[in-house]
Design a protein around this motif. Structure first.
Motif, PDB file in Angstrom:
ATOM      1  N   ASP A  92       0.811  -1.208   0.000  1.00  0.00           N
ATOM      2  CA  ASP A  92       0.000   0.000   0.000  1.00  0.00           C
ATOM      3  C   ASP A  92       0.848   1.263   0.000  1.00  0.00           C
ATOM      4  O   ASP A  92       0.331   2.363  -0.107  1.00  0.00           O
ATOM      5  CB  ASP A  92      -0.956   0.007   1.208  1.00  0.00           C
ATOM      6  N   LEU A  93       2.172   1.141   0.125  1.00  0.00           N
ATOM      7  CA  LEU A  93       3.037   2.306   0.132  1.00  0.00           C
ATOM      8  C   LEU A  93       3.105   2.969  -1.242  1.00  0.00           C
ATOM      9  O   LEU A  93       3.209   4.175  -1.349  1.00  0.00           O
ATOM     10  CB  LEU A  93       4.450   1.933   0.578  1.00  0.00           C
ATOM     11  N   GLY A  94       3.084   2.188  -2.299  1.00  0.00           N
ATOM     12  CA  GLY A  94       3.186   2.745  -3.645  1.00  0.00           C
ATOM     13  C   GLY A  94       1.848   3.256  -4.135  1.00  0.00           C
ATOM     14  O   GLY A  94       0.784   2.946  -3.590  1.00  0.00           O
ATOM     15  N   LYS A  95       1.900   4.039  -5.185  1.00  0.00           N
ATOM     16  CA  LYS A  95       0.690   4.602  -5.769  1.00  0.00           C
ATOM     17  C   LYS A  95       0.110   3.605  -6.769  1.00  0.00           C
ATOM     18  O   LYS A  95       0.825   3.010  -7.561  1.00  0.00           O
ATOM     19  CB  LYS A  95       1.043   5.914  -6.483  1.00  0.00           C
ATOM     20  N   LYS A  96      -1.228   3.430  -6.743  1.00  0.00           N
ATOM     21  CA  LYS A  96      -1.877   2.555  -7.699  1.00  0.00           C
ATOM     22  C   LYS A  96      -1.787   3.168  -9.085  1.00  0.00           C
ATOM     23  O   LYS A  96      -1.819   4.385  -9.240  1.00  0.00           O
ATOM     24  CB  LYS A  96      -3.351   2.370  -7.348  1.00  0.00           C
ATOM     25  N   GLN A  97      -1.664   2.330 -10.098  1.00  0.00           N
ATOM     26  CA  GLN A  97      -1.615   2.820 -11.477  1.00  0.00           C
ATOM     27  C   GLN A  97      -3.042   3.019 -11.968  1.00  0.00           C
ATOM     28  O   GLN A  97      -3.573   2.233 -12.742  1.00  0.00           O
ATOM     29  CB  GLN A  97      -0.850   1.848 -12.376  1.00  0.00           C
ATOM     30  N   VAL A  98      -3.649   4.071 -11.497  1.00  0.00           N
ATOM     31  CA  VAL A  98      -5.020   4.428 -11.885  1.00  0.00           C
ATOM     32  C   VAL A  98      -5.050   5.932 -12.139  1.00  0.00           C
ATOM     33  O   VAL A  98      -4.492   6.712 -11.368  1.00  0.00           O
ATOM     34  CB  VAL A  98      -6.027   4.053 -10.764  1.00  0.00           C
ATOM     35  N   ASP A  99      -5.674   6.321 -13.240  1.00  0.00           N
ATOM     36  CA  ASP A  99      -5.798   7.737 -13.615  1.00  0.00           C
ATOM     37  C   ASP A  99      -4.443   8.417 -13.777  1.00  0.00           C
ATOM     38  O   ASP A  99      -4.263   9.573 -13.395  1.00  0.00           O
ATOM     39  CB  ASP A  99      -6.649   8.511 -12.584  1.00  0.00           C
ATOM     40  N   ILE A 100      -3.479   7.705 -14.344  1.00  0.00           N
ATOM     41  CA  ILE A 100      -2.178   8.295 -14.645  1.00  0.00           C
ATOM     42  C   ILE A 100      -2.139   8.530 -16.147  1.00  0.00           C
ATOM     43  O   ILE A 100      -2.306   7.598 -16.941  1.00  0.00           O
ATOM     44  CB  ILE A 100      -1.011   7.381 -14.213  1.00  0.00           C
ATOM     45  N   GLU A 101      -1.929   9.768 -16.540  1.00  0.00           N
ATOM     46  CA  GLU A 101      -1.966  10.151 -17.947  1.00  0.00           C
ATOM     47  C   GLU A 101      -0.966   9.333 -18.758  1.00  0.00           C
ATOM     48  O   GLU A 101       0.216   9.222 -18.415  1.00  0.00           O
ATOM     49  CB  GLU A 101      -1.636  11.639 -18.089  1.00  0.00           C
ATOM     50  N   GLY A 102      -1.448   8.747 -19.853  1.00  0.00           N
ATOM     51  CA  GLY A 102      -0.582   7.995 -20.749  1.00  0.00           C
ATOM     52  C   GLY A 102      -0.416   6.533 -20.387  1.00  0.00           C
ATOM     53  O   GLY A 102       0.310   5.809 -21.063  1.00  0.00           O
ATOM     54  N   TYR A 103      -1.056   6.072 -19.313  1.00  0.00           N
ATOM     55  CA  TYR A 103      -0.928   4.683 -18.888  1.00  0.00           C
ATOM     56  C   TYR A 103      -2.314   4.087 -18.657  1.00  0.00           C
ATOM     57  O   TYR A 103      -3.202   4.748 -18.111  1.00  0.00           O
ATOM     58  CB  TYR A 103      -0.120   4.569 -17.588  1.00  0.00           C
ATOM     59  N   PRO A 104      -2.504   2.823 -19.059  1.00  0.00           N
ATOM     60  CA  PRO A 104      -3.803   2.186 -18.799  1.00  0.00           C
ATOM     61  C   PRO A 104      -3.969   1.929 -17.299  1.00  0.00           C
ATOM     62  O   PRO A 104      -2.984   1.728 -16.591  1.00  0.00           O
ATOM     63  CB  PRO A 104      -3.717   0.870 -19.578  1.00  0.00           C
ATOM     64  N   ASP A 105      -5.211   1.953 -16.845  1.00  0.00           N
ATOM     65  CA  ASP A 105      -5.469   1.663 -15.434  1.00  0.00           C
ATOM     66  C   ASP A 105      -5.087   0.217 -15.123  1.00  0.00           C
ATOM     67  O   ASP A 105      -5.415  -0.710 -15.862  1.00  0.00           O
ATOM     68  CB  ASP A 105      -6.952   1.869 -15.095  1.00  0.00           C
ATOM     69  N   ASP A 106      -4.377   0.043 -14.043  1.00  0.00           N
ATOM     70  CA  ASP A 106      -3.984  -1.281 -13.561  1.00  0.00           C
ATOM     71  C   ASP A 106      -3.912  -1.197 -12.049  1.00  0.00           C
ATOM     72  O   ASP A 106      -2.847  -0.984 -11.472  1.00  0.00           O
ATOM     73  CB  ASP A 106      -2.642  -1.692 -14.155  1.00  0.00           C
ATOM     74  N   PRO A 107      -5.069  -1.345 -11.361  1.00  0.00           N
ATOM     75  CA  PRO A 107      -5.090  -1.174  -9.908  1.00  0.00           C
ATOM     76  C   PRO A 107      -4.229  -2.180  -9.154  1.00  0.00           C
ATOM     77  O   PRO A 107      -3.871  -1.956  -8.006  1.00  0.00           O
ATOM     78  CB  PRO A 107      -6.566  -1.336  -9.533  1.00  0.00           C
ATOM     79  N   GLY A 108      -3.840  -3.288  -9.802  1.00  0.00           N
ATOM     80  CA  GLY A 108      -2.978  -4.262  -9.134  1.00  0.00           C
ATOM     81  C   GLY A 108      -1.507  -3.870  -9.172  1.00  0.00           C
ATOM     82  O   GLY A 108      -0.700  -4.431  -8.456  1.00  0.00           O
ATOM     83  N   HIS A 109      -1.170  -2.885 -10.003  1.00  0.00           N
ATOM     84  CA  HIS A 109       0.227  -2.446 -10.117  1.00  0.00           C
ATOM     85  C   HIS A 109       0.470  -1.280  -9.178  1.00  0.00           C
ATOM     86  O   HIS A 109      -0.317  -0.363  -9.097  1.00  0.00           O
ATOM     87  CB  HIS A 109       0.536  -2.030 -11.555  1.00  0.00           C
ATOM     88  N   ARG A 110       1.569  -1.329  -8.463  1.00  0.00           N
ATOM     89  CA  ARG A 110       1.957  -0.238  -7.566  1.00  0.00           C
ATOM     90  C   ARG A 110       3.298   0.312  -8.011  1.00  0.00           C
ATOM     91  O   ARG A 110       4.201  -0.438  -8.361  1.00  0.00           O
ATOM     92  CB  ARG A 110       2.102  -0.715  -6.126  1.00  0.00           C
ATOM     93  N   THR A 111       3.431   1.612  -7.974  1.00  0.00           N
ATOM     94  CA  THR A 111       4.705   2.239  -8.320  1.00  0.00           C
ATOM     95  C   THR A 111       5.587   2.295  -7.089  1.00  0.00           C
ATOM     96  O   THR A 111       5.121   2.169  -5.958  1.00  0.00           O
ATOM     97  CB  THR A 111       4.486   3.676  -8.828  1.00  0.00           C
ATOM     98  N   ARG A 112       6.865   2.501  -7.316  1.00  0.00           N
ATOM     99  CA  ARG A 112       7.788   2.731  -6.202  1.00  0.00           C
ATOM    100  C   ARG A 112       7.510   4.088  -5.600  1.00  0.00           C
ATOM    101  O   ARG A 112       6.947   4.962  -6.240  1.00  0.00           O
ATOM    102  CB  ARG A 112       9.233   2.733  -6.713  1.00  0.00           C
ATOM    103  N   ARG A 113       7.981   4.271  -4.408  1.00  0.00           N
ATOM    104  CA  ARG A 113       7.912   5.599  -3.788  1.00  0.00           C
ATOM    105  C   ARG A 113       9.217   6.311  -4.106  1.00  0.00           C
ATOM    106  O   ARG A 113      10.214   6.133  -3.419  1.00  0.00           O
ATOM    107  CB  ARG A 113       7.694   5.473  -2.290  1.00  0.00           C
TER     108      ARG A 113
END
Length: 171
Positions: A125-146
């Motif tokens: 839960d520390l990383g940001k979900k890949q949702v509503d990021i311009e230029g990227y498809p939504d993927d709520p299971g993917h988390r970005t690094r902090r």
């Protein structure tokens, strides 16, 4: 070859694609034969003819047979200076896909056995979900690094560079 001839290390480890031992239609082992011939002819000034050159062994090995959690076949060559080919051996396999009962070899390791350890777990839960990021498809299971703020700014700047920016820097 240039590096080996300059330094003449005691041991050289060679790694390449599985097919290099059989590559080529006219002469399937031309490269390997050339390579081994070069290694055999390398000398050190202080050595006699009896101790010069590299003894070698080359074979296709599967990383899974050595405890690596990946089935990956590669040509491995081991070259040892000043010995005959008969004295050079690759390590014995430690693992096998389906060991017989009583076998000294262990079963192949799986990725889940290596990375799903308590000491490697993190709070996803520390990383940001890949949702509503311009230029990227939504993927709520993917988390970005902090990332640090400075890293994020650098990434944003790179994304804005023109595709042919590498050519501009050379002109």
């Amino acid at each position: 070859m240039k590096f080996v001839k300059q330094g003449t290390p005691d041991v050289v480890l060679f790694e390449n694609v599985e097919g290099i031992l059989t590559a080529g239609e006219d002469d399937p082992t031309a490269y390997v034969d050339w390579f081994q011939g070069q290694m055999e002819s390398i000398t050190r000034e202080e050595d006699s003819e009896a101790t010069e050159g590299y003894g070698s062994v080359l074979d296709v090995l599967n990383a899974a047979n050595y405890g690596v959690p990946q089935r990956h076949r590669r040509t491995i060559g081991l070259f040892v200076y000043g010995v005959d080919d008969s004295e050079v051996e690759l390590p014995e396999q430690t693992h096998t896909e389906d060991p017989d009962e009583g076998s000294e070899r262990e079963p192949w390791r799986k990725v889940k056995h290596v990375i799903y350890r308590d000491d490697l777990k993190q709070d996803f839960d520390l990383g940001k979900k890949q949702v509503d990021i311009e230029g990227y498809p939504d993927d709520p299971g993917h988390r970005t690094r902090r990332h640090r703020d400075s890293t994020i700014e650098m990434i944003r700047a790179i994304r804005k560079l023109p595709r042919d920016a590498h050519r501009l820097s050379k002109e």
